[in-house]
Design an enzyme around this catalytic site. Structure first.
Site, PDB file in Angstrom:
ATOM      1  N   ASP A 156       7.986  -2.837   4.447  1.00  0.00           N
ATOM      2  CA  ASP A 156       7.328  -2.944   3.678  1.00  0.00           C
ATOM      3  C   ASP A 156       8.212  -2.634   2.122  1.00  0.00           C
ATOM      4  O   ASP A 156       8.151  -1.100   2.112  1.00  0.00           O
ATOM      5  CB  ASP A 156       5.679  -3.431   3.801  1.00  0.00           C
ATOM      6  N   TYR A 198       6.238   4.158  13.915  1.00  0.00           N
ATOM      7  CA  TYR A 198       5.628   3.371  12.889  1.00  0.00           C
ATOM      8  C   TYR A 198       4.416   4.921  12.508  1.00  0.00           C
ATOM      9  O   TYR A 198       3.541   4.695  12.992  1.00  0.00           O
ATOM     10  CB  TYR A 198       5.240   2.172  12.861  1.00  0.00           C
TER      11      TYR A 198
END
Length: 128
Positions: free
Chosen positions: A58, A117
């Site tokens: 992102d 992540y």
């Protein structure tokens, strides 16, 4: 790259994502893939390659270990020199950690054994 021999390379990179709108190229915004591809055109002196990442990110996301595959119609003769040239020409917030040749059976998206992540957040009031 149609009907030509292709060469495959795996790049391990790190980046601070504060200036970028994620990994994947998008119109009219700066992304990590855009900056890498622009630098690859300079270093390779051609644009007959494709970059694929193990995953997208992102906007403003940083990565400590991000993997990217380069598929090119030209062999890179000296990987150490190539690594140095890339890092010399990339912006300071984007670094290539390693580069190695892989075969055409390797697929950066599907061959990953693990993806991890980590998200870090701040909360509370800012100290004055």
């Amino acid at each position: 790259m149609l009907n030509q021999k292709k060469y495959y390379y795996l790049l391990e990179l790190q980046f601070l994502g504060f200036r970028y709108h994620g990994w994947q190229k998008q119109p009219e915004v700066k992304t990590v893939q855009y900056m890498l591809d622009r630098t690859l055109i300079t270093v390779l002196e051609h644009d007959r390659f494709k970059t694929l990442a193990a995953s997208r990110t992102d906007s403003m996301v940083s990565a400590n270990q991000h993997l990217c595959e380069i598929i090119s119609d030209q062999k890179i003769k000296d990987l150490d020199q190539f690594l140095n040239l890339l890092n010399t020409n990339l912006p300071q917030d984007l670094r290539i950690i390693s580069v190695k040749e892989v075969d055409d059976k390797f697929k950066v998206i599907t061959d990953a054994k693990m993806k991890e992540y980590l998200y870090f957040f701040c909360h509370g009031k800012k100290a004055h």
